[in-house]
Design an enzyme around this catalytic site. Structure first.
Site, PDB file in Angstrom:
ATOM      1  N   GLU A  69      82.773 -61.085 -12.301  1.00  0.00           N
ATOM      2  CA  GLU A  69      83.254 -62.468 -12.253  1.00  0.00           C
ATOM      3  C   GLU A  69      84.329 -62.740 -13.286  1.00  0.00           C
ATOM      4  OE1 GLU A  69      80.032 -61.694 -12.083  1.00  0.00           O
ATOM      5  OE2 GLU A  69      79.234 -62.624 -10.264  1.00  0.00           O
ATOM      6  N   PHE A  92      76.939 -68.102  -7.036  1.00  0.00           N
ATOM      7  CA  PHE A  92      76.033 -69.166  -7.479  1.00  0.00           C
ATOM      8  C   PHE A  92      76.583 -69.706  -8.793  1.00  0.00           C
ATOM      9  CE2 PHE A  92      73.416 -66.578  -4.738  1.00  0.00           C
ATOM     10  CZ  PHE A  92      72.623 -67.491  -4.045  1.00  0.00           C
ATOM     11  N   PHE A  95      76.039 -68.272 -12.196  1.00  0.00           N
ATOM     12  CA  PHE A  95      76.742 -67.090 -12.714  1.00  0.00           C
ATOM     13  C   PHE A  95      77.933 -67.471 -13.592  1.00  0.00           C
ATOM     14  CE2 PHE A  95      75.533 -64.663  -8.540  1.00  0.00           C
ATOM     15  CZ  PHE A  95      74.190 -64.857  -8.827  1.00  0.00           C
ATOM     16  N   HIS A 138      69.332 -69.163  -9.916  1.00  0.00           N
ATOM     17  CA  HIS A 138      70.106 -69.347  -8.682  1.00  0.00           C
ATOM     18  C   HIS A 138      69.954 -70.757  -8.114  1.00  0.00           C
ATOM     19  CE1 HIS A 138      69.912 -64.964  -8.790  1.00  0.00           C
ATOM     20  NE2 HIS A 138      70.848 -64.904  -7.865  1.00  0.00           N
TER      21      HIS A 138
END
Lengths: 339, 371, 331
Positions: A69, A92, A95, A138
């Site tokens: 990411e 999500f 993250f 999450h």
């Protein structure tokens, strides 16, 4: 009018903007899903299938990424500064922990820090919210954190119509936009024009009009507020429901306009209560509409805990129509109300 | 129970399932003619007046002010003074016991359709069947819903079409922006649907389009009804045109739309939202700018058709509201001697909505007389 | 891993050499002068000086066009100058003035000029490499021949962003070059401590891209290695990693007493490995350029920096309204 799902509305917005503007690209983990694998190329279209079909329609412009990411969210910022309009997916929002620097120190800062000379037209699509039994990492509703950062815009659609219009606006916007998609809303259907259109940022939607109490609700909470309002209408309590649609910029004016009329406020926010949208809006109303208030504003939020796993606990964690109705009843006729 | 007539909640538009009775305009016992305004009601989208469907006395006001009533539900009872009280009571009782509110979409009536005209998709709505045909043409920035209170009523015994001009409603948004172009769209629309000849009812810019077609192709136009019509003088409220194009937010749009009505309360939040939703479609902004530039350049009307209309032979009816803030009511007299002009008191530019009953009757009498 | 045999490769033209010398001299003069001016207390915040590392910025940027992009570090003045940013506007920015390159909103650590392909000095160590992946993606999708270069330090090379970016650039086969300026210290922590005994360039192997180590004091070594990597990127051959071993002349930031360094460490390097001296010796020994031509550049640069400082000191402060502008696009 034609009815499509929330998910289809987002997919259509992406497809129409990619068609219109060759600089729009889409990438993220599994956004094609299957690229480089022996089976289908477009096997997933994102973990929930939101980008499904775009891979073949727009060759070279829908990319899978490694699970990195930091790199690909940062790449979105760099691409935005150098001629693309990327739509990157942070699967999500939980993250964000592994790439937040790229969002709030890089993308959010460029325009201001570089004296107004940088444009950073990027969108980060991200899922939020509880309801799929995915527990603490999450299921969070972390939009207050992004709303807190100057330079970022934050869109939280509650309907398929808004999802499409806000997404198109987000893509055309020259600032970084964090686009929150409540995973439970993906299957919800609604009327959506086939043509491209925008929903402007910073304009709340009056979902329902009423004179007794203003309910400001965000994302999935809007439909819960509608259910509560329906129930209360049976008892003669008319709720006005406002959906801010974007929390940054926030349409403060419409909230004040409504509270000036009703004199009562309930804010429904799926995020945790401290430094939340609920506390922010309640504070703004207390500061700016004190004379109009007939009762202390009430907040309906998740508790100050991580989202739990157990279905029993998770159901108790998320605000529901009953809690919203109870809060509205209390500000209208309860001990908190003054004549 | 003959001679007893239900005063029901009207249905204004496809999505309306219920309405709120805002207030009664007449007392119980009032003597009513058909079309008299009896009450004000409000749907999500629009405020309107409920008119007496028949002559008689308003015997009962069943619905309370502020009450929400399903479409078709009972607002009041009209009957001859001779009908005994007991009969009125049992009428109400029976109605309330048997009435089942329609679901959304049920009895929704016809849905809008689209037809290809010169490579462009044109959305239209058709009501009614009959030998004669009327076509309703909306104004600048409007759409076929501007005829919400008129189309169904006028469709009694004739086919009535309402269409969206290019750049409007559900039609293709590309437009060049001239009256000739739009008149060509109307004749192309007639070709596509096999309509030889029609009465053209045009509002505002739509009136100028109707007149343009009547002058170019008189054989296809049975009559003209020009409602608060463009084309009858050079003046136009430039501020409105500019404001309509510029307004992007609710507040701005609301004050612009209030220019259209003598009663500003008729502009509901929903109406403002609907107009904004339309304006936010891709291509609309450009279309409106082209139309304004082509038809109302520099805040004046480019085409004044008065003398040519005077010379033409097409039957014409002119209707205006005397509180029109967009096109001056004085224009209504421009065809005096040539065409009757009905100027309705206390009504604004959207006279066909604000005084729907009266306008409907005027049109019916005029067209019906020709037929 | 490969090494570059500098003797084997083409020498730059005389004009290019003069230009690169001017770049290096401008950086040196800029930084030396800031070192002096900072001590007077007139410059707000903190500055990280690039003196000693000039050959890297000059050697890499000599191959870049105006529409190529670089991302920089907190030690970014040299990259800005080498990429063509206006020196006087930079100086005003460092003084926090309204006419500064970023209108006084960025300062030393965030000088940027997007029009010159300079994506900003970066206050976050390791912040640049992901941005340059975006540049590479942009060039690739739009079908241009642009290249993105990320400068980072030995400290930055231990950030996840750096390693993730190497992988992403390799996976997407992006026209990117990653230049590690290994000056031996991450702030005060030695590279000998923070990386275990191997060249940082060797990490390239793990991502399937070429990696080379060059002497960062030697303009020609950097020039050749960067030329090769940038050509490969432009031609679709994917990313490369270049590690430049170098030394900084000043502390991590101004005011750093540098007690962690060896006695005479900097003096020895200045005497033996100064990039400007090495450059001058090489071009004059080879008879390519006269000593007087270089001295003329020195003169001109000194005058430029004098003017830049003078003008920056006299330049107007931002107004109160500037606090609230430039945060969102207005519409």
């Amino acid at each position: 009018m034609r009815r499509i799902t929330f998910m289809q509305a987002i997919n259509e917005a992406l497809a129409q903007e990619m068609e219109r503007d060759p600089t729009v690209v889409v990438f993220g983990e599994d956004n094609a899903g299957g690229a480089g694998a022996p089976g289908e190329d477009d096997a997933w279209g994102g973990v929930m299938g939101v980008t499904k079909g775009l891979y073949h329609s727009f060759p070279g412009r829908v990319l899978d990424t490694p699970i990195s990411e930091s790199a690909f969210i940062g790449a979105a910022a760099g691409a935005a500064c150098s001629g693309l309009r990327p739509v990157a997916e942070l699967m999500f929002v939980d993250f964000m922990g592994v790439c937040f620097d790229q969002i709030f120190n890089q993308a959010a800062k460029f325009r201001y820090m570089f004296g107004g000379k940088a444009r950073t037209p990027m969108v980060i699509r991200t899922m939020y919210g509880a309801g799929i039994r995915a527990a603490g990492q999450h299921s969070q509703s972390l939009y207050p954190i992004f709303t807190h950062i100057p330079g970022l815009k934050v869109a939280i659609p509650s309907s398929p119509y808004d999802a499409k219009g806000l997404m198109i606006q987000a893509i055309r916007d020259d600032d970084p936009v964090i686009f929150f998609e409540n995973k439970v809303l993906y299957a919800v259907e609604g009327e959506v024009p086939e043509e491209s259109y925008t929903v402007p940022f910073g304009e709340a939607n009056f979902v329902r009009e009423g004179d007794d109490v203003t309910i400001v609700a965000i994302g999935r909470m809007v439909s819960f507020a509608e259910q509560a309002a329906e129930e209360l209408a049976g008892d003669g309590i008319e709720c006005e429901i406002l959906d801010p649609r974007t929390t940054s910029p926030l349409d403060e004016e419409s909230i004040y306009e409504s509270v000036e009329n009703t004199g009562r406020l309930v804010v429904v926010d799926e995020s945790n209560p401290r430094c939340s949208l609920a506390s922010d809006i309640a504070a703004l109303v207390a500061q700016n509409c004190f004379e109009d208030l007939k009762a202390a504003p009430k907040m309906v939020t998740a508790p100050h805990t991580p989202p739990p796993f157990s279905p029993t606990l998770e159901d108790a964690y998320v605000p529901d129509p009953e809690r919203i109705a109870a809060a509205a009843r209390e500000v209208v006729e309860g001990a908190g109300a003054r004549a | 129970m003959s001679g007893i007539v239900k005063l029901g909640m009207p249905k204004w538009g496809l999505s309306m399932t219920e309405g709120q009775l805002v207030r009664w305009l007449v007392e119980e016992g009032a003597e009513l003619k058909p079309g008299d305004e009896v009450a004000e009601a409000e749907s999500e989208k629009i405020n309107g007046t409920v008119e007496a469907p028949a002559a008689g006395v308003l015997r009962r006001r069943v619905a309370r002010e502020g009450e929400v009533i399903p479409v078709g539900g009972l607002l009041g009872v009209i009957a001859d003074p001779a009908v005994p009280e007991g009969e009125i009571d049992s009428f109400i009782e029976e109605f309330q016991a048997t009435f089942v509110p329609g679901e959304a979409g049920e009895e929704a009536g016809p849905e809008p359709q689209t037809v290809e005209v010169g490579g462009r998709s044109i959305r239209y709505l058709k009501h009614g069947e009959g030998e004669e045909t009327a076509i309703l043409l909306h104004g600048f920035g409007g759409d076929l819903n501007n005829w919400l209170f008129n189309q169904e009523v006028l469709a009694d015994g004739r086919a009535v079409y309402a269409l969206d001009f290019p750049g409007h409603g559900g039609s293709t948004k590309e437009v060049e922006g001239t009256l000739d172009e739009l008149a060509g769209v109307v004749s192309g629309f007639m070709d596509a649907l096999g309509i030889e000849r029609a009465h053209l009812v045009g509002h505002s810019m739509g009136g100028a389009v109707a007149a343009t077609l009547a002058l170019a192709r008189p054989e296809r136009v049975a009559s003209l009804v020009l409602i608060a019509s463009a084309g009858l003088g050079p003046e136009i409220n430039e501020e409105y045109i500019r404001g309509f194009i510029a307004a992007g937010r609710r507040k701005e749009m609301k004050s612009v739309l209030q220019l259209l009505f003598a009663d500003p309360d008729l502009v509901t939040r929903q109406l403002v939202n609907d107009v904004l939703k339309y304006k936010r479609l891709d291509g609309v902004d450009e279309a409106l700018k082209k139309l304004a530039g082509g038809i109302f350049p520099g805040g004046r009307q480019a085409n004044v058709l008065t003398s040519r209309l005077t010379e033409s032979e097409v039957p014409i009816l002119v209707i205006w509201g005397d509180k029109d803030a967009i096109l001056p009511p004085e224009h209504a007299a421009e065809l005096s001697g040539r065409a009757p002009a009905e100027v309705l008191e206390g009504r604004g530019h959207m006279v066909q909505m604000e005084a729907a009953g009266e306008v409907n009757r005027l049109i019916e009498d005029f067209i019906g007389g020709l037929e | 891993m490969t090494t570059v045999d500098t003797a084997r490769l083409r020498e730059p033209s005389k004009e290019e050499l003069l230009e690169s010398y001017r770049v290096m001299r401008t950086i040196r003069e800029f930084e030396d002068r800031l070192h002096v001016e900072f001590a007077t207390g007139e410059i707000p915040g903190f500055v990280h000086l690039y003196a000693g590392e000039e050959a890297i910025a000059a050697g890499v940027c000599a191959h870049l066009n105006e529409d190529d992009y670089i991302a920089s570090t907190h030690r970014g003045h040299g990259h800005c100058i080498a990429k063509g940013c206006d020196v006087k506007a930079m100086m005003k920015e460092i003084y926090g003035k309204k006419d500064g390159l970023c209108h006084g909103k960025g300062g030393s650590m965030h000088i940027a000029d997007l029009d010159k392909g300079m994506l900003g000095a970066n206050g976050i160590v390791g912040g640049g490499p992901p941005l340059v992946c975006g540049v590479g993606l942009s060039a690739k999708v739009r079908g241009t021949k642009q290249v993105g270069v990320a400068f980072t330090g030995d400290g930055g090379s231990n950030q996840g962003t750096f390693l993730e970016s190497l992988n992403l650039a390799a996976v997407w086969n992006l026209p990117c070059v990653f230049v590690v300026e290994n000056n031996g210290y991450a702030e005060s922590t030695s590279t000998n401590f923070s990386t275990r005994g191997i060249d940082i360039a060797k990490r390239a192997d793990g991502f399937g891209m070429p990696g080379v180590v060059v002497d960062g004091h030697d303009f020609f070594a950097v020039y050749e290695a960067a030329g090769e990597a940038i050509r490969r990127a432009r031609e679709g051959g994917g990313p490369s990693l270049i590690e430049c071993k170098v030394n900084r002349y000043y502390g991590h930031f101004e005011g750093d007493a540098q007690t962690y360094r060896a006695p005479n460490e900097v003096e020895n390097i200045r005497r033996e490995r100064d990039c400007l001296d090495m450059f001058a010796r090489r071009v004059t020994d080879a008879g390519l350029i006269e000593r007087s031509e270089l001295e003329q550049i020195d003169e001109e640069v000194r005058a430029l920096i004098d003017e830049a400082v003078e003008e920056a000191k006299a330049a107007p402060e931002p107004g109160q309204a500037d606090l609230l502008s430039d945060v969102y696009v207005s519409y």
